[in-house]
Design a protein around this motif. Structure first.
Motif, PDB file in Angstrom:
ATOM      1  N   GLN A 207       0.840  -1.191   0.000  1.00 49.13           N
ATOM      2  CA  GLN A 207       0.000   0.000   0.000  1.00 49.13           C
ATOM      3  C   GLN A 207       0.877   1.243   0.000  1.00 49.13           C
ATOM      4  N   LEU A 208       0.254   2.377  -0.304  1.00 48.32           N
ATOM      5  CA  LEU A 208       0.940   3.652  -0.359  1.00 48.32           C
ATOM      6  C   LEU A 208       0.114   4.688   0.387  1.00 48.32           C
ATOM      7  N   VAL A 209       0.798   5.529   1.157  1.00 51.84           N
ATOM      8  CA  VAL A 209       0.151   6.685   1.759  1.00 51.84           C
ATOM      9  C   VAL A 209       1.075   7.885   1.529  1.00 51.84           C
ATOM     10  N   ASP A 210       0.492   8.978   1.043  1.00 54.24           N
ATOM     11  CA  ASP A 210       1.245  10.200   0.771  1.00 54.24           C
ATOM     12  C   ASP A 210       0.849  11.234   1.819  1.00 54.24           C
ATOM     13  N   VAL A 211       1.790  11.531   2.714  1.00 53.24           N
ATOM     14  CA  VAL A 211       1.530  12.497   3.785  1.00 53.24           C
ATOM     15  C   VAL A 211       2.342  13.778   3.564  1.00 53.24           C
ATOM     16  N   SER A 212       2.782  13.996   2.316  1.00 50.97           N
ATOM     17  CA  SER A 212       3.657  15.137   2.029  1.00 50.97           C
ATOM     18  C   SER A 212       2.954  16.478   2.214  1.00 50.97           C
ATOM     19  N   ALA A 213       1.638  16.507   2.181  1.00 55.50           N
ATOM     20  CA  ALA A 213       0.908  17.760   2.395  1.00 55.50           C
ATOM     21  C   ALA A 213       0.547  17.972   3.865  1.00 55.50           C
ATOM     22  N   ASP A 214       0.853  16.994   4.720  1.00 52.06           N
ATOM     23  CA  ASP A 214       0.493  17.056   6.136  1.00 52.06           C
ATOM     24  C   ASP A 214       1.678  17.524   6.982  1.00 52.06           C
ATOM     25  N   THR A 215       1.369  17.944   8.200  1.00 46.11           N
ATOM     26  CA  THR A 215       2.409  18.314   9.155  1.00 46.11           C
ATOM     27  C   THR A 215       2.336  17.369  10.351  1.00 46.11           C
ATOM     28  N   CYS A 216       3.451  17.256  11.064  1.00 48.05           N
ATOM     29  CA  CYS A 216       3.484  16.427  12.266  1.00 48.05           C
ATOM     30  C   CYS A 216       2.537  17.014  13.298  1.00 48.05           C
ATOM     31  N   PRO A 217       1.814  16.217  14.036  1.00 47.15           N
ATOM     32  CA  PRO A 217       1.878  14.754  14.114  1.00 47.15           C
ATOM     33  C   PRO A 217       0.964  14.033  13.131  1.00 47.15           C
ATOM     34  N   MET A 218       0.263  14.764  12.262  1.00 44.88           N
ATOM     35  CA  MET A 218      -0.678  14.109  11.344  1.00 44.88           C
ATOM     36  C   MET A 218       0.019  13.189  10.356  1.00 44.88           C
ATOM     37  N   THR A 219       1.283  13.435  10.055  1.00 46.82           N
ATOM     38  CA  THR A 219       1.994  12.539   9.144  1.00 46.82           C
ATOM     39  C   THR A 219       1.997  11.122   9.705  1.00 46.82           C
ATOM     40  N   PHE A 220       2.328  10.980  10.984  1.00 47.08           N
ATOM     41  CA  PHE A 220       2.357   9.652  11.592  1.00 47.08           C
ATOM     42  C   PHE A 220       0.952   9.109  11.804  1.00 47.08           C
ATOM     43  N   VAL A 221       0.023   9.963  12.184  1.00 50.81           N
ATOM     44  CA  VAL A 221      -1.350   9.510  12.426  1.00 50.81           C
ATOM     45  C   VAL A 221      -1.928   8.892  11.158  1.00 50.81           C
ATOM     46  N   ARG A 222      -1.796   9.569  10.036  1.00 49.23           N
ATOM     47  CA  ARG A 222      -2.342   9.038   8.778  1.00 49.23           C
ATOM     48  C   ARG A 222      -1.643   7.748   8.373  1.00 49.23           C
ATOM     49  N   ALA A 223      -0.315   7.702   8.532  1.00 47.67           N
ATOM     50  CA  ALA A 223       0.422   6.491   8.176  1.00 47.67           C
ATOM     51  C   ALA A 223       0.036   5.342   9.103  1.00 47.67           C
ATOM     52  N   ARG A 224      -0.114   5.618  10.376  1.00 46.76           N
ATOM     53  CA  ARG A 224      -0.479   4.556  11.324  1.00 46.76           C
ATOM     54  C   ARG A 224      -1.882   4.028  11.055  1.00 46.76           C
ATOM     55  N   LEU A 225      -2.805   4.904  10.708  1.00 47.43           N
ATOM     56  CA  LEU A 225      -4.154   4.449  10.379  1.00 47.43           C
ATOM     57  C   LEU A 225      -4.123   3.472   9.208  1.00 47.43           C
ATOM     58  N   ARG A 226      -3.274   3.746   8.231  1.00 47.96           N
ATOM     59  CA  ARG A 226      -3.154   2.826   7.090  1.00 47.96           C
ATOM     60  C   ARG A 226      -2.518   1.512   7.538  1.00 47.96           C
ATOM     61  N   LEU A 227      -1.461   1.592   8.341  1.00 46.37           N
ATOM     62  CA  LEU A 227      -0.806   0.376   8.836  1.00 46.37           C
ATOM     63  C   LEU A 227      -1.761  -0.486   9.653  1.00 46.37           C
ATOM     64  N   ASP A 228      -2.613   0.157  10.423  1.00 48.87           N
ATOM     65  CA  ASP A 228      -3.557  -0.580  11.266  1.00 48.87           C
ATOM     66  C   ASP A 228      -4.485  -1.473  10.447  1.00 48.87           C
ATOM     67  N   ARG A 229      -4.721  -1.113   9.194  1.00 52.10           N
ATOM     68  CA  ARG A 229      -5.617  -1.897   8.330  1.00 52.10           C
ATOM     69  C   ARG A 229      -4.873  -2.975   7.552  1.00 52.10           C
ATOM     70  N   MET A 230      -3.556  -3.067   7.755  1.00 54.58           N
ATOM     71  CA  MET A 230      -2.735  -4.028   7.008  1.00 54.58           C
ATOM     72  C   MET A 230      -2.421  -5.253   7.857  1.00 54.58           C
ATOM     73  N   GLN A 231      -1.991  -6.308   7.191  1.00 52.97           N
ATOM     74  CA  GLN A 231      -1.606  -7.538   7.870  1.00 52.97           C
ATOM     75  C   GLN A 231      -0.130  -7.476   8.262  1.00 52.97           C
ATOM     76  N   PRO A 232       0.259  -8.123   9.372  1.00 51.45           N
ATOM     77  CA  PRO A 232       1.673  -8.183   9.729  1.00 51.45           C
ATOM     78  C   PRO A 232       2.503  -8.706   8.558  1.00 51.45           C
ATOM     79  N   GLY A 233       3.638  -8.063   8.333  1.00 49.45           N
ATOM     80  CA  GLY A 233       4.524  -8.458   7.244  1.00 49.45           C
ATOM     81  C   GLY A 233       4.308  -7.690   5.959  1.00 49.45           C
TER      82      GLY A 233
END
Length: 78
Positions: A6-32
């Motif tokens: 998967q891909l998430v583009d957080v280049s338009a966001d500022t911290c801490p939203m960069t990590f929040v958006r990326a983590r939300l995507r990771l949370d929906r993924m399977q380990p590995g």
């Protein structure tokens, strides 16, 4: 060659939203699975790899460009 799940583009966001958006995507993924995170700026460059490691994920690739943009490939921990 490694395939990115998967891909998430957080280049338009500022911290801490960069990590929040990326983590939300990771949370929906399977380990590995691998997430490509595109970002821009010094704060995400410094904070994202550390935050992913603290959450138990592995940063496989870190690329930084002269314009301040970059990408991380993050393998979701289990």
């Amino acid at each position: 060659m490694m395939t990115t799940s998967q891909l998430v583009d957080v280049s338009a966001d500022t911290c801490p939203m960069t990590f929040v958006r990326a983590r939300l995507r990771l949370d929906r993924m399977q380990p590995g699975e691998v997430l490509e995170v595109r970002f821009k700026g010094d704060e995400p460059r410094d904070n994202l790899p550390r935050s992913f490691a603290e959450q138990g994920h592995s940063v496989l690739v870190m690329e930084f460009n002269e314009d301040g943009s970059g990408k991380l490939l993050v393998k979701k921990g289990g």
